[in-house]
Design a protein around this motif. Structure first.
Motif, PDB file in Angstrom:
ATOM      1  N   ARG A   1       0.828  -1.213   0.000  1.00  0.00           N
ATOM      2  CA  ARG A   1       0.000   0.000   0.000  1.00  0.00           C
ATOM      3  C   ARG A   1       0.859   1.258   0.000  1.00  0.00           C
ATOM      4  NH1 ARG A   1      -4.685  -2.067   4.079  1.00  0.00           N
ATOM      5  NH2 ARG A   1      -2.933  -2.017   5.522  1.00  0.00           N
TER       6      ARG A   1
ATOM      7  N   ARG B   1       2.379   1.732  -3.479  1.00  0.00           N
ATOM      8  CA  ARG B   1       1.350   2.128  -4.443  1.00  0.00           C
ATOM      9  C   ARG B   1       0.951   3.583  -4.264  1.00  0.00           C
ATOM     10  NH1 ARG B   1      -4.502  -0.221  -3.458  1.00  0.00           N
ATOM     11  NH2 ARG B   1      -4.159   1.172  -1.691  1.00  0.00           N
ATOM     12  N   ASP B   2       0.862   4.038  -3.023  1.00  0.00           N
ATOM     13  CA  ASP B   2       0.332   5.371  -2.734  1.00  0.00           C
ATOM     14  C   ASP B   2       1.401   6.446  -2.640  1.00  0.00           C
ATOM     15  OD1 ASP B   2      -2.106   4.078  -2.599  1.00  0.00           O
ATOM     16  OD2 ASP B   2      -2.111   3.945  -0.405  1.00  0.00           O
TER      17      ASP B   2
ATOM     18  N   GLU C   1       6.794 -11.048  -6.250  1.00  0.00           N
ATOM     19  CA  GLU C   1       5.497 -10.718  -6.842  1.00  0.00           C
ATOM     20  C   GLU C   1       5.159 -11.697  -7.964  1.00  0.00           C
ATOM     21  OE1 GLU C   1       6.798  -7.411  -4.510  1.00  0.00           O
ATOM     22  OE2 GLU C   1       7.810  -8.121  -6.342  1.00  0.00           O
TER      23      GLU C   1
ATOM     24  N   ASP D   1      -8.482  -4.858  -5.215  1.00  0.00           N
ATOM     25  CA  ASP D   1      -7.896  -3.633  -5.757  1.00  0.00           C
ATOM     26  C   ASP D   1      -6.374  -3.671  -5.660  1.00  0.00           C
ATOM     27  OD1 ASP D   1      -8.185  -0.879  -6.787  1.00  0.00           O
ATOM     28  OD2 ASP D   1      -7.338  -0.330  -4.828  1.00  0.00           O
ATOM     29  N   LEU D   2      -5.865  -4.105  -4.507  1.00  0.00           N
ATOM     30  CA  LEU D   2      -4.424  -4.150  -4.305  1.00  0.00           C
ATOM     31  C   LEU D   2      -3.779  -5.195  -5.216  1.00  0.00           C
ATOM     32  CD1 LEU D   2      -2.186  -2.865  -2.567  1.00  0.00           C
ATOM     33  CD2 LEU D   2      -2.540  -4.703  -0.907  1.00  0.00           C
TER      34      LEU D   2
ATOM     35  N   GLU E   1      -4.983  -6.396  -8.069  1.00  0.00           N
ATOM     36  CA  GLU E   1      -5.081  -5.966  -9.464  1.00  0.00           C
ATOM     37  C   GLU E   1      -3.910  -5.062  -9.824  1.00  0.00           C
ATOM     38  OE1 GLU E   1      -8.159  -3.599 -12.479  1.00  0.00           O
ATOM     39  OE2 GLU E   1      -8.773  -4.119 -10.438  1.00  0.00           O
ATOM     40  N   TRP E   2      -3.563  -4.177  -8.907  1.00  0.00           N
ATOM     41  CA  TRP E   2      -2.412  -3.296  -9.124  1.00  0.00           C
ATOM     42  C   TRP E   2      -1.103  -4.106  -9.138  1.00  0.00           C
ATOM     43  CZ3 TRP E   2       1.405  -2.410  -5.295  1.00  0.00           C
ATOM     44  CH2 TRP E   2       2.386  -1.465  -5.654  1.00  0.00           C
ATOM     45  N   ALA E   3      -0.896  -4.968  -8.142  1.00  0.00           N
ATOM     46  CA  ALA E   3       0.370  -5.684  -7.986  1.00  0.00           C
ATOM     47  C   ALA E   3       0.631  -6.654  -9.127  1.00  0.00           C
ATOM     48  CB  ALA E   3       0.388  -6.428  -6.655  1.00  0.00           C
TER      49      ALA E   3
ATOM     50  N   GLU F   1      -0.139  -6.385 -12.210  1.00  0.00           N
ATOM     51  CA  GLU F   1       0.078  -5.738 -13.502  1.00  0.00           C
ATOM     52  C   GLU F   1       1.319  -4.853 -13.512  1.00  0.00           C
ATOM     53  OE1 GLU F   1      -1.568  -6.333 -16.249  1.00  0.00           O
ATOM     54  OE2 GLU F   1      -2.848  -7.784 -15.223  1.00  0.00           O
ATOM     55  N   LEU F   2       2.191  -5.014 -12.527  1.00  0.00           N
ATOM     56  CA  LEU F   2       3.383  -4.171 -12.460  1.00  0.00           C
ATOM     57  C   LEU F   2       4.314  -4.449 -13.637  1.00  0.00           C
ATOM     58  CD1 LEU F   2       4.205  -4.488  -8.646  1.00  0.00           C
ATOM     59  CD2 LEU F   2       3.272  -2.484  -9.814  1.00  0.00           C
TER      60      LEU F   2
END
Length: 267
Positions: free
Chosen positions: A49, A52-53, A65, A107-108, A110-112, A114-115
């Protein structure tokens, strides 16, 4: 605007939080996170988090990952994916994700998942190639006009397996990217903790541990052929090993200043 790189935080959120407070990157600064946010340490979800932020962050995928992605996409049909993630410290990440509300977890992830796996940045006249593990030399040639297109083309020719997992072949031989004047791209990578880089590196600037026994970054590969410039920088300072020798490094590329936070007991 400054450019920072950090890698292999491995779930040590409190240590990473202290490092960010010390460095205090500004909103216009770039912070490149070279993968392995997760696994082994006690709070990998908070690390994800935070990365990401973080304003100005560019986050790359690491091999951990990649292990998580393999498990989430294939684990039901392939028990090997589950075993591989588990034996590499995935339990703390799985436990943390399970505690999240379902929407936040999705949500987390989905982000991780696609890095990107590689990036490049130019600091002054120097181009840097940024990857988790390293590059395979291939037929790289010094003296190329290293514009953005050339850098991107080089990275596109690398296999995902190599940029996430390579070790000896990368640290043990020159990249071929620097000319005799020391001009060309430097590769910055984590993945292999510096005490393990030391015995496989072809040349390095200093020991993997300082006088207190704590890990420190190493610059690898300086030679007459590279104009005395190290073509590979190892920045995994052993956070995965925990308290006693592990640290997280944030390196400012503009002036090569090194900022460290030492992993303490319980972090």
């Amino acid at each position: 605007m400054a450019t920072y790189v950090v890698s292999d935080i491995h779930g040590h959120f409190k240590t990473f939080e202290r490092l960010l407070e010390d460095v205090s990157p500004g909103a216009e600064d770039q912070v490149w996170v070279l993968g392995d946010m997760i696994d082994r340490g006690p709070d990998p979800v908070s690390v994800m988090r935070a990365c990401r932020d973080l304003p100005g962050a560019h986050v790359l995928m690491g091999n951990h990952e990649d292990l998580m992605r393999d498990f989430l996409l294939n684990g039901e049909e392939d028990q090997t994916a589950a075993v591989n993630w588990a034996i590499n410290g995935g339990g703390t990440t799985m436990e943390g994700l399970d505690k999240l509300p379902h929407d936040e977890e999705l949500d987390l992830l989905e982000w991780a998942l696609e890095l990107p796996t590689a990036g490049h940045v130019r600091v002054g006249a120097r181009p840097f190639l940024l990857v988790h593990a390293g590059l395979r030399p291939l037929d790289l040639t010094a003296g190329t006009d290293w514009d953005d297109a050339a850098l991107e083309g080089l990275l596109e020719r690398q296999s995902v397996e190599d940029v996430l997992w390579i070790r000896e072949e990368f640290w043990g031989a020159p990249t071929g990217l620097l000319d005799a004047r020391g001009e060309g791209p430097i590769v910055v990578a984590g993945h292999t903790p510096v005490p393990y880089v030391e015995p496989i590196a072809d040349a390095f600037d200093r020991p993997a541990r300082n006088e207190e026994g704590l890990c420190q970054m190493m610059r690898v590969g300086a030679s007459e052929a590279t104009g005395g410039v190290a073509d590979r920088w190892a920045i995994d300072c052993g956070a995965a090993g925990g308290a006693g020798w592990g640290r997280i490094l944030m390196l400012r590329l503009d002036d090569e200043r090194e900022f460290y936070a030492t992993v303490e007991e319980g972090e």
